[in-house]
Structures are given as structure tokens and as C-alpha cells.
Design an enzyme around this catalytic site. Structure first.
Site, PDB file in Angstrom:
ATOM      1  N   CYS A 146       0.948  -1.161  -0.161  1.00  0.00           N
ATOM      2  CA  CYS A 146       0.040   0.125   0.116  1.00  0.00           C
ATOM      3  C   CYS A 146       0.818   1.352  -0.027  1.00  0.00           C
ATOM      4  O   CYS A 146       0.539   2.026  -0.991  1.00  0.00           O
ATOM      5  CB  CYS A 146      -0.999  -0.207   1.171  1.00  0.00           C
TER       6      CYS A 146
HETATM    7  N1  LIG Z   1      -4.752  -4.173   4.527  1.00  0.00           N
HETATM    8  C1  LIG Z   1      -4.000  -3.290   3.672  1.00  0.00           C
HETATM    9  O1  LIG Z   1      -4.187  -2.200   3.582  1.00  0.00           O
HETATM   10  C2  LIG Z   1      -3.023  -4.035   2.643  1.00  0.00           C
HETATM   11  C3  LIG Z   1      -2.814  -3.322   1.689  1.00  0.00           C
HETATM   12  C4  LIG Z   1      -1.822  -4.168   0.691  1.00  0.00           C
HETATM   13  C5  LIG Z   1      -1.672  -5.229   0.980  1.00  0.00           C
HETATM   14  N2  LIG Z   1      -2.097  -5.939   2.050  1.00  0.00           N
HETATM   15  C6  LIG Z   1      -1.545  -7.347   2.335  1.00  0.00           C
HETATM   16  O2  LIG Z   1      -2.715  -8.055   1.753  1.00  0.00           O
HETATM   17  C7  LIG Z   1      -2.731  -9.427   2.693  1.00  0.00           C
HETATM   18  C8  LIG Z   1      -3.848  -9.414   3.301  1.00  0.00           C
HETATM   19  O3  LIG Z   1      -4.064  -8.413   4.251  1.00  0.00           O
HETATM   20  P1  LIG Z   1      -5.480  -8.083   5.074  1.00  0.00           P
HETATM   21  O4  LIG Z   1      -5.314  -6.596   5.440  1.00  0.00           O
HETATM   22  O5  LIG Z   1      -6.808  -8.597   4.269  1.00  0.00           O
HETATM   23  O6  LIG Z   1      -5.291  -8.929   6.416  1.00  0.00           O
HETATM   24  P2  LIG Z   1      -6.480  -9.522   7.294  1.00  0.00           P
HETATM   25  O7  LIG Z   1      -7.582  -8.449   7.465  1.00  0.00           O
HETATM   26  O8  LIG Z   1      -5.512  -9.810   8.596  1.00  0.00           O
HETATM   27  O9  LIG Z   1      -6.875 -10.915   6.734  1.00  0.00           O
HETATM   28  C9  LIG Z   1      -6.006 -11.754   6.352  1.00  0.00           C
HETATM   29  C10 LIG Z   1      -6.918 -13.108   5.846  1.00  0.00           C
HETATM   30  O10 LIG Z   1      -6.196 -14.304   6.025  1.00  0.00           O
HETATM   31  C11 LIG Z   1      -6.670 -15.241   6.952  1.00  0.00           C
HETATM   32  N3  LIG Z   1      -5.365 -15.963   7.483  1.00  0.00           N
HETATM   33  C12 LIG Z   1      -4.642 -15.515   8.529  1.00  0.00           C
HETATM   34  N4  LIG Z   1      -3.751 -15.969   8.798  1.00  0.00           N
HETATM   35  C13 LIG Z   1      -3.700 -17.262   7.968  1.00  0.00           C
HETATM   36  C14 LIG Z   1      -3.070 -18.369   7.704  1.00  0.00           C
HETATM   37  N5  LIG Z   1      -1.941 -18.517   8.824  1.00  0.00           N
HETATM   38  N6  LIG Z   1      -3.229 -19.251   6.927  1.00  0.00           N
HETATM   39  C15 LIG Z   1      -4.369 -18.958   6.283  1.00  0.00           C
HETATM   40  N7  LIG Z   1      -5.364 -17.854   6.183  1.00  0.00           N
HETATM   41  C16 LIG Z   1      -4.910 -17.056   7.206  1.00  0.00           C
HETATM   42  C17 LIG Z   1      -7.531 -14.393   7.817  1.00  0.00           C
HETATM   43  O11 LIG Z   1      -8.559 -15.373   8.266  1.00  0.00           O
HETATM   44  P3  LIG Z   1      -8.965 -15.366   9.849  1.00  0.00           P
HETATM   45  O12 LIG Z   1      -9.897 -14.156   9.915  1.00  0.00           O
HETATM   46  O13 LIG Z   1      -9.415 -16.639  10.136  1.00  0.00           O
HETATM   47  O14 LIG Z   1      -7.532 -14.793  10.605  1.00  0.00           O
HETATM   48  C18 LIG Z   1      -8.046 -13.573   6.684  1.00  0.00           C
HETATM   49  O15 LIG Z   1      -9.064 -14.117   6.116  1.00  0.00           O
HETATM   50  C19 LIG Z   1      -1.740  -9.397   3.716  1.00  0.00           C
HETATM   51  O16 LIG Z   1      -0.418  -9.788   3.220  1.00  0.00           O
HETATM   52  C20 LIG Z   1      -1.032  -7.974   3.628  1.00  0.00           C
HETATM   53  O17 LIG Z   1      -0.042  -7.449   4.048  1.00  0.00           O
HETATM   54  C21 LIG Z   1      -2.897  -5.449   2.989  1.00  0.00           C
END
Ligand SMILES: NC(=O)c1ccc[n+]([C@@H]2O[C@H](COP(=O)([O-])OP(=O)(O)OC[C@H]3O[C@@H](n4cnc5c(N)ncnc54)[C@H](OP(=O)(O)O)[C@@H]3O)[C@@H](O)[C@H]2O)c1
Length: 332
Positions: A146
Site C-alpha cells: 500500500c
Molecule cells: N490491509 C491493507 O491495507 C493491505 C494493503 C496491501 C497489501 N496488504 C496485504 O494483503 C494481505 C492481506 O491483508 P489483510 O489486511 O486483508 O489481512 P487481514 O485482514 O488480517 O486478513 C487476512 C486473511 O487471511 C486469513 N489468515 C490469517 N492467517 C492465516 C494463515 N496462517 N493461513 C491462512 N489464512 C490466514 C484470515 O483469516 P482469519 O480471519 O481466520 O484470521 C483472513 O481471512 C497481507 O499480506 C497484507 O500485507 C494489505
């Protein structure tokens, strides 16, 4: 119709992607996986009108999809990416796992040996404004971080035009708390972020520096801050151009974005604010000449961290990969 699978549908990026896909008339969600919510329905997790079954990742039928989006934490995606590619499915990974070309950089910044270094050479950094042709043919797209999206898009025109007199750049970014994901943490819960403002991982420690430097060839000092809002990133970037470079020449360099649907340069004298980009797939830029004689300029760049900084950009990449109109699902 493009058949889509989503891993990690219950996270912030996964859910944002599902919302965007509802507006996309040429894509259909075939499966959506969850970890703790597997076996429930999306409507049980988020009270919305969108209802989908949430399955365990092991039950995902890769034979039924053309592309998968991995919306999983970094360090966890490699097995899913490998399995998908072996099944002939194209992959858009939103995590950081395939963004750095050199496995030594991954080791340095993420502290672990890369779990699938053999895939790095074929992974394409998914910033369409820089790598559109490579994305078109890619099997594996590493969707950018991001913060790096806002920073690289602001700096790229100056680097491309050879206007960076000093390759050291200071970047000061502020992000809404959704940037840290949906999992609970002390740092990001309401009581710790409401009515306050803080810097974290400042200097040379934030991992996103690696992507910024890889894509710009510059050296970056980076100070991220946590804003008490849900979404949005504003980056303020301090650069030095050759002495006497006037604003017209600088603006001319940004002509590289003339035909880009998702990058806007504001007229001279205007600076972007979060509300110009939040809720959209736009990155909005402003240029402020501090002192033309010494070549000092400040750039301001804003985006929605969950849209242009994550799921919107991922969808833009899917459109490019499958030869669709690049703006499909992203304009309203
Ligand atoms: N948030 C942002 O602004 C942003 C921007 C760019 C990139 N990203 C990247 O995009 C990815 C997702 O981010 P997010 O913000 O959507 O994260 P998040 O809200 O924490 O969601 C993560 C998802 O993955 C699942 N999960 C967590 N640990 C896991 C594991 N060990 N094995 C399989 N599934 C798992 C979670 O399920 P549960 O609910 O059961 O834990 C949830 O569905 C990350 O790598 C992050 O760095 C995020």
C-alpha cells in the site's frame, strides 16, 4: 466470464475485493476461503447483502477457476501459490512474498529464507502503470504494498525523466489503521489510535522500503505514521532536482500518466487530500516547488490503501492479465 477464487476472503483486502467484484460484469466468484470462519457464510461475518459460502482452503477446486487472489498474511502464501500455478491457474498475490526479485532482499527485510525462490524470476511486480506489458503475460503477479504504490507512482516520472539530482529521498507517510489488517493488535485497536497520531518503524526499518528502492532505484528514508481513520494513505515526499528545474518541466515529466485511468495530477497550487482518493482506485498527486533555484520540491500522493493500495489494484491487474477493459469494476 473470468472464474475467480479468493483465499482469505474474511480479511480487509479479501472483503474489499469481493465488494469490487460485485460490480465486475465479466468475473464470477467460484470460491472464497476462510480460516477461522470456514464453514460459515460471508453474511455471517460481514452483515452485507453479499452472501457466499466460506470454505476451507483445502476444499478449493482449482480446476474450476482461471485466477486466484491470495489475500493472506505474508509468509503464508507460497504453498497456495505453488499449488495454483501447478494447476494452471494464474495468481495475484496481495502479500509481500513475491514482490522482491532478489531472495537475498527477502531474507534481509523479512528475516526468513524465501519459501519458493524458484518462482521469483517469473513473478511480475503488479503496478500496471510501470509494468503493464509484463503483467499481461504473467502467471504470477505480486500485487504491490500500500505505501509503495503511493510512493513509487509519485517518484516514477522524475526517475524516468532523469530529474533526480539526489538519489536520497525522504518519505513521510500516514496511513489509516486498516493498513494493518483485521486481526486484533494492541497497536491498532480503537483505544490506542483514537484521537492520537503516532510514527512507527521510522528511518530504515519498514519492510516496504525494499519495494520502493527496487522499483525506483533510489535510497529511501521512510517514516510511516498511523492516522486515526479507517482508510487512506497520504505520502509526503521530499526530493532534490537539478538546480533551476522549473515547475513546467517537472509537470511535463508527469505527462507519462496522461492516459492512465487511475493516476491524476492536480493543477499547480493544489494538493491532494485523503478524500480525493478514498473509496476509489485513484492515486492523486500534487507537486509543490519549494525552491526552484536549489531544485527542492515536495510531492504529495494519496490513495485508498485497500483499493489502489491493494484490492482495486489487484482487480486492475486481473483486467490487464485477461485482456479486459482495465477500468472494469473500478469506475463507480
Ligand atoms: N490491509 C491493507 O491495507 C493491505 C494493503 C496491501 C497489501 N496488504 C496485504 O494483503 C494481505 C492481506 O491483508 P489483510 O489486511 O486483508 O489481512 P487481514 O485482514 O488480517 O486478513 C487476512 C486473511 O487471511 C486469513 N489468515 C490469517 N492467517 C492465516 C494463515 N496462517 N493461513 C491462512 N489464512 C490466514 C484470515 O483469516 P482469519 O480471519 O481466520 O484470521 C483472513 O481471512 C497481507 O499480506 C497484507 O500485507 C494489505
Amino acid at each position: 466470464m473470468i472464474r475467480v477464487g479468493i483465499y482469505g476472503a474474511t480479511g480487509y483486502t479479501g472483503f474489499e475485493l469481493i465488494k469490487l467484484l460485485q460490480r465486475h460484469h465479466q468475473a464470477q466468484i467460484v470460491f472464497a476461503t476462510a480460516r477461522s470462519a470456514a464453514g460459515k457464510r460471508l453474511g455471517d461475518v460481514f452483515p452485507t447483502m453479499i452472501d457466499l459460502p466460506l470454505i476451507d482452503a483445502e476444499e478449493a477446486n482449482l480446476a474450476a477457476v482461471d485466477v486466484v487472489f491470495c489475500c493472506l498474511p505474508h509468509g503464508t502464501t507460497a504453498p497456495t501459490v505453488q499449488r495454483s500455478l501447478e494447476a494452471g491457474v494464474r495468481v495475484i498475490d496481495l502479500s509481500a512474498d513475491f514482490r522482491l526479485r532478489d531472495p537475498a532482499d527477502y531474507q534481509r527485510w523479512y528475516g526468513n529464507t524465501h519459501p519458493a525462490p524458484e518462482l521469483l524470476a517469473s513473478a511480475v511486480y503488479g503496478l500496471p502503470e510501470l509494468h503493464r506489458e509484463a503483467i499481461r503475460h504473467a502467471r504470477l503477479v505480486a500485487n504491490p504494498g500500500c505505501y509503495p504504490t503511493s510512493v513509487i507512482l509519485a517518484l516514477h516520472p522524475l526517475v524516468r525523466a532523469g530529474l533526480m539530482a539526489d538519489t536520497n529521498v525522504i518519505v513521510d507517510s500516514k496511513s489509516g489503521v486498516s493498513g494493518a489488517g483485521r486481526s486484533l493488535s494492541l497497536k491498532t485497536h480503537f483505544g490506542e489510535t483514537h484521537e492520537t497520531f503516532s510514527a512507527y518503524n521510522i528511518g530504515r526499518s519498514h519492510r516496504h522500503i525494499a519495494e520502493m528502492e527496487q522499483e525506483t532505484g533510489l535510497q529511501v528514508i521512510f517514516s510511516p505514521h498511523l492516522l486515526p481513520v479507517f482508510k487512506g494513505i497520504l505520502s509526503t515526499i521530499y526530493v532534490r532536482l537539478p538546480a533551476g528545474t522549473d515547475a513546467a518541466l517537472v509537470r511535463e515529466a508527469y505527462g507519462v500518466y496522461r492516459d492512465e485511468p487511475f493516476v491524476r495530477l492536480l493543477p499547480g497550487g493544489r494538493l491532494p487530500e485523503l478524500r480525493h482518493a478514498v473509496g476509489t482506485n485513484l492515486c492523486v498527486l500534487g507537486i509543490h516547488p519549494v525552491d526552484v533555484d536549489s531544485g527542492r520540491y515536495i510531492l504529495v500522493s494519496v490513495e485508498d490503501n485497500l483499493i489502489k493500495g491493494a484490492s482495486g489494484q489487484a482487480l486492475q491487474n486481473m483486467n490487464v492479465m485477461f485482456g479486459l477493459e482495465e477500468t472494469l469494476g473500478l469506475m463507480s
